[in-house]
Design a protein around this motif. Sequence first.
Motif, PDB file in Angstrom:
ATOM      1  N   HIS A  49       0.782  -1.215  -0.075  1.00 67.56           N
ATOM      2  CA  HIS A  49      -0.095   0.191   0.297  1.00 67.56           C
ATOM      3  C   HIS A  49       0.884   1.140  -0.010  1.00 67.56           C
ATOM      4  O   HIS A  49       1.998   1.734   1.134  1.00 67.56           O
ATOM      5  CB  HIS A  49      -0.687  -0.389   1.231  1.00 67.56           C
ATOM      6  CG  HIS A  49      -2.292   0.833   1.205  1.00 67.56           C
ATOM      7  ND1 HIS A  49      -2.886   1.069   0.115  1.00 67.56           N
ATOM      8  CD2 HIS A  49      -2.698   2.197   1.863  1.00 67.56           C
ATOM      9  CE1 HIS A  49      -3.405   2.043   0.672  1.00 67.56           C
ATOM     10  NE2 HIS A  49      -3.267   2.735   1.766  1.00 67.56           N
ATOM     11  N   HIS A  50       0.853   1.930  -0.976  1.00 62.12           N
ATOM     12  CA  HIS A  50       1.929   3.065  -0.662  1.00 62.12           C
ATOM     13  C   HIS A  50       0.964   4.429  -1.676  1.00 62.12           C
ATOM     14  O   HIS A  50      -0.260   4.130  -1.867  1.00 62.12           O
ATOM     15  CB  HIS A  50       2.384   2.508  -2.017  1.00 62.12           C
ATOM     16  CG  HIS A  50       2.425   2.524  -3.141  1.00 62.12           C
ATOM     17  ND1 HIS A  50       2.754   3.327  -4.681  1.00 62.12           N
ATOM     18  CD2 HIS A  50       2.065   1.537  -4.042  1.00 62.12           C
ATOM     19  CE1 HIS A  50       1.945   3.419  -5.517  1.00 62.12           C
ATOM     20  NE2 HIS A  50       2.029   1.671  -5.827  1.00 62.12           N
ATOM     21  N   SER A  51       1.477   5.349  -1.611  1.00 58.85           N
ATOM     22  CA  SER A  51       0.608   6.574  -2.318  1.00 58.85           C
ATOM     23  C   SER A  51       0.419   6.763  -3.004  1.00 58.85           C
ATOM     24  O   SER A  51       0.570   6.517  -4.449  1.00 58.85           O
ATOM     25  CB  SER A  51       1.630   7.925  -1.497  1.00 58.85           C
ATOM     26  OG  SER A  51       1.934   8.217  -0.307  1.00 58.85           O
ATOM     27  N   PHE A  52      -1.521   7.511  -3.710  1.00 56.75           N
ATOM     28  CA  PHE A  52      -1.478   7.838  -5.434  1.00 56.75           C
ATOM     29  C   PHE A  52      -0.169   8.572  -5.843  1.00 56.75           C
ATOM     30  O   PHE A  52      -0.208   9.458  -5.615  1.00 56.75           O
ATOM     31  CB  PHE A  52      -2.822   7.966  -5.172  1.00 56.75           C
ATOM     32  CG  PHE A  52      -3.454   8.057  -6.188  1.00 56.75           C
ATOM     33  CD1 PHE A  52      -3.942   7.404  -7.254  1.00 56.75           C
ATOM     34  CD2 PHE A  52      -3.755   9.147  -7.056  1.00 56.75           C
ATOM     35  CE1 PHE A  52      -4.584   7.300  -8.307  1.00 56.75           C
ATOM     36  CE2 PHE A  52      -4.118   9.679  -8.265  1.00 56.75           C
ATOM     37  CZ  PHE A  52      -4.714   8.397  -8.388  1.00 56.75           C
ATOM     38  N   GLY A  53      -0.155   8.042  -6.412  1.00 55.40           N
ATOM     39  CA  GLY A  53       0.082   8.893  -8.054  1.00 55.40           C
ATOM     40  C   GLY A  53       2.214   8.688  -8.224  1.00 55.40           C
ATOM     41  O   GLY A  53       3.082   8.890  -8.674  1.00 55.40           O
ATOM     42  N   GLY A  68     -14.482  15.962  -7.326  1.00 57.01           N
ATOM     43  CA  GLY A  68     -15.041  16.369  -8.596  1.00 57.01           C
ATOM     44  C   GLY A  68     -14.137  15.435  -9.980  1.00 57.01           C
ATOM     45  O   GLY A  68     -15.008  13.808  -9.770  1.00 57.01           O
ATOM     46  N   SER A  69     -14.734  15.548 -10.514  1.00 57.14           N
ATOM     47  CA  SER A  69     -14.442  15.127 -11.985  1.00 57.14           C
ATOM     48  C   SER A  69     -12.987  14.529 -12.260  1.00 57.14           C
ATOM     49  O   SER A  69     -11.710  15.241 -11.823  1.00 57.14           O
ATOM     50  CB  SER A  69     -15.126  15.305 -13.116  1.00 57.14           C
ATOM     51  OG  SER A  69     -14.114  17.027 -13.094  1.00 57.14           O
ATOM     52  N   VAL A  70     -12.309  13.699 -13.398  1.00 56.63           N
ATOM     53  CA  VAL A  70     -11.445  12.723 -13.593  1.00 56.63           C
ATOM     54  C   VAL A  70     -10.650  13.183 -14.280  1.00 56.63           C
ATOM     55  O   VAL A  70     -10.709  13.474 -16.171  1.00 56.63           O
ATOM     56  CB  VAL A  70     -11.388  11.177 -13.838  1.00 56.63           C
ATOM     57  CG1 VAL A  70      -9.954  10.919 -13.227  1.00 56.63           C
ATOM     58  CG2 VAL A  70     -11.838  10.461 -12.188  1.00 56.63           C
ATOM     59  N   LEU A 125      -4.147   9.761 -17.284  1.00 62.61           N
ATOM     60  CA  LEU A 125      -3.088   8.888 -17.195  1.00 62.61           C
ATOM     61  C   LEU A 125      -2.622   8.562 -16.068  1.00 62.61           C
ATOM     62  O   LEU A 125      -1.238   7.583 -16.382  1.00 62.61           O
ATOM     63  CB  LEU A 125      -2.246  10.316 -17.613  1.00 62.61           C
ATOM     64  CG  LEU A 125      -1.137  10.383 -18.668  1.00 62.61           C
ATOM     65  CD1 LEU A 125      -0.880   9.109 -19.693  1.00 62.61           C
ATOM     66  CD2 LEU A 125      -0.277  12.122 -18.741  1.00 62.61           C
ATOM     67  N   SER A 126      -2.378   9.657 -15.206  1.00 61.26           N
ATOM     68  CA  SER A 126      -1.913   8.393 -13.707  1.00 61.26           C
ATOM     69  C   SER A 126      -1.991   7.388 -13.530  1.00 61.26           C
ATOM     70  O   SER A 126      -1.202   7.061 -13.057  1.00 61.26           O
ATOM     71  CB  SER A 126      -2.086   9.852 -12.769  1.00 61.26           C
ATOM     72  OG  SER A 126      -0.918   9.108 -11.475  1.00 61.26           O
ATOM     73  N   CYS A 127      -3.021   7.404 -13.606  1.00 60.73           N
ATOM     74  CA  CYS A 127      -4.061   5.850 -13.644  1.00 60.73           C
ATOM     75  C   CYS A 127      -3.006   4.594 -14.612  1.00 60.73           C
ATOM     76  O   CYS A 127      -3.052   3.575 -13.956  1.00 60.73           O
ATOM     77  CB  CYS A 127      -5.648   6.080 -13.394  1.00 60.73           C
ATOM     78  SG  CYS A 127      -5.975   6.210 -12.339  1.00 60.73           S
ATOM     79  N   VAL A 158     -15.032   4.715 -10.929  1.00 63.36           N
ATOM     80  CA  VAL A 158     -14.777   3.814 -10.817  1.00 63.36           C
ATOM     81  C   VAL A 158     -14.598   3.360 -12.575  1.00 63.36           C
ATOM     82  O   VAL A 158     -13.861   2.443 -13.065  1.00 63.36           O
ATOM     83  CB  VAL A 158     -16.239   3.239 -10.426  1.00 63.36           C
ATOM     84  CG1 VAL A 158     -15.803   1.609 -10.558  1.00 63.36           C
ATOM     85  CG2 VAL A 158     -15.387   3.318  -8.787  1.00 63.36           C
ATOM     86  N   GLU A 159     -15.443   4.290 -12.839  1.00 60.27           N
ATOM     87  CA  GLU A 159     -15.179   3.915 -14.817  1.00 60.27           C
ATOM     88  C   GLU A 159     -14.195   4.336 -15.424  1.00 60.27           C
ATOM     89  O   GLU A 159     -13.447   3.484 -16.353  1.00 60.27           O
ATOM     90  CB  GLU A 159     -16.290   4.786 -15.383  1.00 60.27           C
ATOM     91  CG  GLU A 159     -18.098   4.661 -15.214  1.00 60.27           C
ATOM     92  CD  GLU A 159     -19.361   4.966 -15.743  1.00 60.27           C
ATOM     93  OE1 GLU A 159     -19.435   4.265 -16.453  1.00 60.27           O
ATOM     94  OE2 GLU A 159     -19.155   5.849 -15.420  1.00 60.27           O
ATOM     95  N   ALA A 160     -13.802   5.140 -14.752  1.00 61.57           N
ATOM     96  CA  ALA A 160     -12.229   5.794 -15.532  1.00 61.57           C
ATOM     97  C   ALA A 160     -11.311   5.136 -15.284  1.00 61.57           C
ATOM     98  O   ALA A 160     -10.397   4.533 -16.116  1.00 61.57           O
ATOM     99  CB  ALA A 160     -11.920   7.281 -14.782  1.00 61.57           C
ATOM    100  N   ALA A 161     -10.654   4.672 -13.568  1.00 61.65           N
ATOM    101  CA  ALA A 161     -10.186   3.768 -13.396  1.00 61.65           C
ATOM    102  C   ALA A 161     -10.110   2.271 -14.174  1.00 61.65           C
ATOM    103  O   ALA A 161      -9.364   1.345 -14.288  1.00 61.65           O
ATOM    104  CB  ALA A 161     -10.258   3.404 -12.020  1.00 61.65           C
TER     105      ALA A 161
END
Length: 456
Positions: free
Chosen positions: A341-345, A371-373, A379-381, A406-409
């Motif tokens: 488990h680590h920091s996002f990004g 908010g929105s993605v 791109l980061s995901c 959820v959809e974007a990820a």
Amino acid sequence: MSPELRQKLKKALAGRSSVDMGQFQFLNLERVKARAGSDWPRLREKVYETSTQFIERRIEPDDVMLRVQGGFLIIFGAADVEAADEMVAAISGELNSFFLGQSDLTEVRAEGEARDVPTSELLDIVARSQPHEPDAEPERSRASEPVRGGEVAPPWRAAPTKERDDEERTRWVEGPKPEPRARPSMIAGAAPASSGPRPSWDDIVFKPCWDSQKSVISHSLCVARKVIDGFAYYGRETLSGAADRDQHRQLDRAIALAAQRGFQRARAAGHASMIVVPVHYDSLSSVSRRMEYFSVLHPIPEPARKFFLLRVDGIPDGAPMAQMQEVFRSMKHFGAYVLAHHSFGSKRLDRFESCGIGVLSAETPKRLNDGSVSELDLLSCVEWVAAARSLTAETCLTQISSPALVEAAMSAGIRYFSGPIIGKETDQPAPARRLGLAEILNPPADDDDGGTFEID
């Protein structure tokens, strides 16, 4: 000592006033001997032969390995005390993992240490530590003092040493402080009243995890929960940013025990649930801490361990790669696979190379839930998923509450999700069940659970 080994040792010490020495002592051999009876000679050789193989696989051609009373010595050809320390820690971890996996040697523990010693002191240690014959037992002499477990300290353990802490080489990572959230999880009622000393959390719950590839609630994440003014906080947030390491270890122990109890209740109810068990990196960073934590997991029967997934939290950026590999590899005996488990990004996923990690997880940032993605976030995901797959690992987002995210990820390739949008936490692991994306984005009003089924 054979003439060849004597010559190699002489060459390693030539022209040096001091050397880096690694030392290993086996603890609890007396207990194994008492229980083994006539089988003791075979078990003793198993301990020493296995240790020889583990050490020989690690050391360099210029290093010298000596079998001595109660353990082994390594005289390192290169002068690099940090590298020596890392190697000794790695070998100790491998040996202890091996012993834990052997039913007849589970009590044996390898205690390792690396230090710089004057050449004259090393020669004295070697002279006093040599057994009279290859299979000789450590002799009880006036120069040897008892240590814990009824063992006899070898000559190189003339004085007790403090626990080797990794504070100087890795940075302690504190638990996050709870912060007000725009849309935190709302829990009806206040926290339960305390009737005496209590831990900082209120209870321990199980949060469902969704496998987007199989459209299944496949796991349950075991976490502590704390209710503040009607809002719920989870995991290490319940410690309110405590810097006291003992509190983090207390939490790790409580989570591990609660996960085992939850599994037993689920099995009694007729289903076997996969459970994710978080533990802080600091609770695993030294051999002694690792053994203390593993003692909590050890009662889990071997066939049941495939239902437990160990997740390491609080991994410091400065953790040496060799140490990380030792930590993660030593955990594989206690679960189906290990999560980090680590920091996002985070872009530094190459540090997890050769650690055998099955899933890389991160908590969803508040801004992404609110908010929105953006294209940059997407791109980061995508980059995160690609980096994880280069390590043959999957990815997971926790605390997710945004349908758009959820959809974007999912489109970026992220496989696992947990959080309010996936489902409510429960007091015991829920059975695996099918759950489609449409149900997540538009949950049924009657909270129909869609039926259950068993995971192979």
